[in-house]
Design an enzyme around this catalytic site. Structure first.
Site, PDB file in Angstrom:
ATOM      1  N   PHE A   9      17.822  34.843  45.647  1.00 37.68           N
ATOM      2  CA  PHE A   9      19.183  34.439  45.308  1.00 37.68           C
ATOM      3  C   PHE A   9      20.189  35.452  45.848  1.00 37.68           C
ATOM      4  O   PHE A   9      20.078  36.655  45.574  1.00 37.68           O
ATOM      5  CB  PHE A   9      19.370  34.375  43.782  1.00 37.68           C
ATOM      6  N   ASP A  10      21.179  34.956  46.554  1.00 37.39           N
ATOM      7  CA  ASP A  10      22.369  35.745  46.807  1.00 37.39           C
ATOM      8  C   ASP A  10      23.069  35.962  45.467  1.00 37.39           C
ATOM      9  O   ASP A  10      22.838  35.201  44.517  1.00 37.39           O
ATOM     10  CB  ASP A  10      23.266  34.978  47.785  1.00 37.39           C
ATOM     11  N   LEU A  11      23.935  36.962  45.374  1.00 37.56           N
ATOM     12  CA  LEU A  11      24.645  37.232  44.113  1.00 37.56           C
ATOM     13  C   LEU A  11      26.060  36.649  44.126  1.00 37.56           C
ATOM     14  O   LEU A  11      26.345  35.687  43.414  1.00 37.56           O
ATOM     15  CB  LEU A  11      24.685  38.740  43.864  1.00 37.56           C
TER      16      LEU A  11
END
Length: 221
Positions: A9-11
């Protein structure tokens, strides 16, 4: 069994909406550099990419001025900007559901790892992630390709087919393509549909619910 096993996951723009904190910290840095930008909406382009890239690209800063701007940015970000951030409402339930299904969850962000870890703890979602990988404060390992490759090397017992990257900007998709893994472009963040589609993701989705739909649909016999 599930096709994917490790979910990256990107943040910023994927797990949370960091607009106020990032844009106001950029605005602060620019003011310190004698540049006045009163409209923070114009600074949304800084959400996602490494700061080294954005200050150089959008303000034509050389290497020295870019580092000065980053230092100014971090002055405010560490004090206030990190917490001017809002978790997308459906994210905790999604993470809980994926964890219960035995997926391994990893954060892959261009934000410095130390900041990312603090933000996850602030939102009380750090418990769901086995690993958090970001950039170093000195700018090393800032590209999404380098970050994803670092994660792949950490899980080298797995096949590339086991991984999928989820993010809202072209850098997430390009990083996934460069490292040979599947990707999901999410349009609810800060990348436009065109930006994402031009980067050739495996999937494009419009809502957090669809992330779970894709992973459930990936089940193979």
């Amino acid at each position: 069994m599930d096709k994917y096993k490790i979910i990256l996951f990107d943040l910023d723009g994927t797990l949370s909406d960091p607009k106020i904190g990032i844009t106001k910290s950029v605005q602060y840095a620019l003011q310190k550099m004698d540049i006045d930008e009163p409209n923070i909406d114009k600074l949304e382009c800084f959400i996602g990419p490494p700061l080294q890239v954005s200050f150089a690209e959008y303000y034509d800063f050389d290497e020295v001025d870019t580092q000065r701007a980053i230092d100014y940015y971090r002055e405010r970000f560490k004090d206030k900007g990190m917490y001017e951030n809002e978790l997308y409402s459906d994210i905790p339930l999604l993470l809980k559901s994926l964890k219960e299904r035995k997926y391994t969850l990893v954060v892959a962000t261009s934000k410095p790892t130390v900041f990312a870890e603090q933000i996850l703890k602030y939102f009380n979602i750090d418990q769901y992630f086995e690993l958090v990988v970001g950039s170093n404060l000195d700018g090393i390992r800032s590209s999404k390709t380098e970050i994803i490759q670092y994660i792949l090397d950490k899980y080298d017992e797995h096949r590339l087919e086991d991984f999928i990257m989820i993010g809202d900007r072209k850098h997430d998709i390009i990083g996934a393509n460069n490292t040979g893994i599947d990707s999901v472009g999410v349009t609810y963040g800060y990348g436009s549909f065109k930006e994402l589609s031009d980067s050739n993701p495996t999937y494009i989705i419009n809502s957090i619910d669809e992330i779970k739909d894709i992973l459930l649909a990936s089940k193979v016999k």
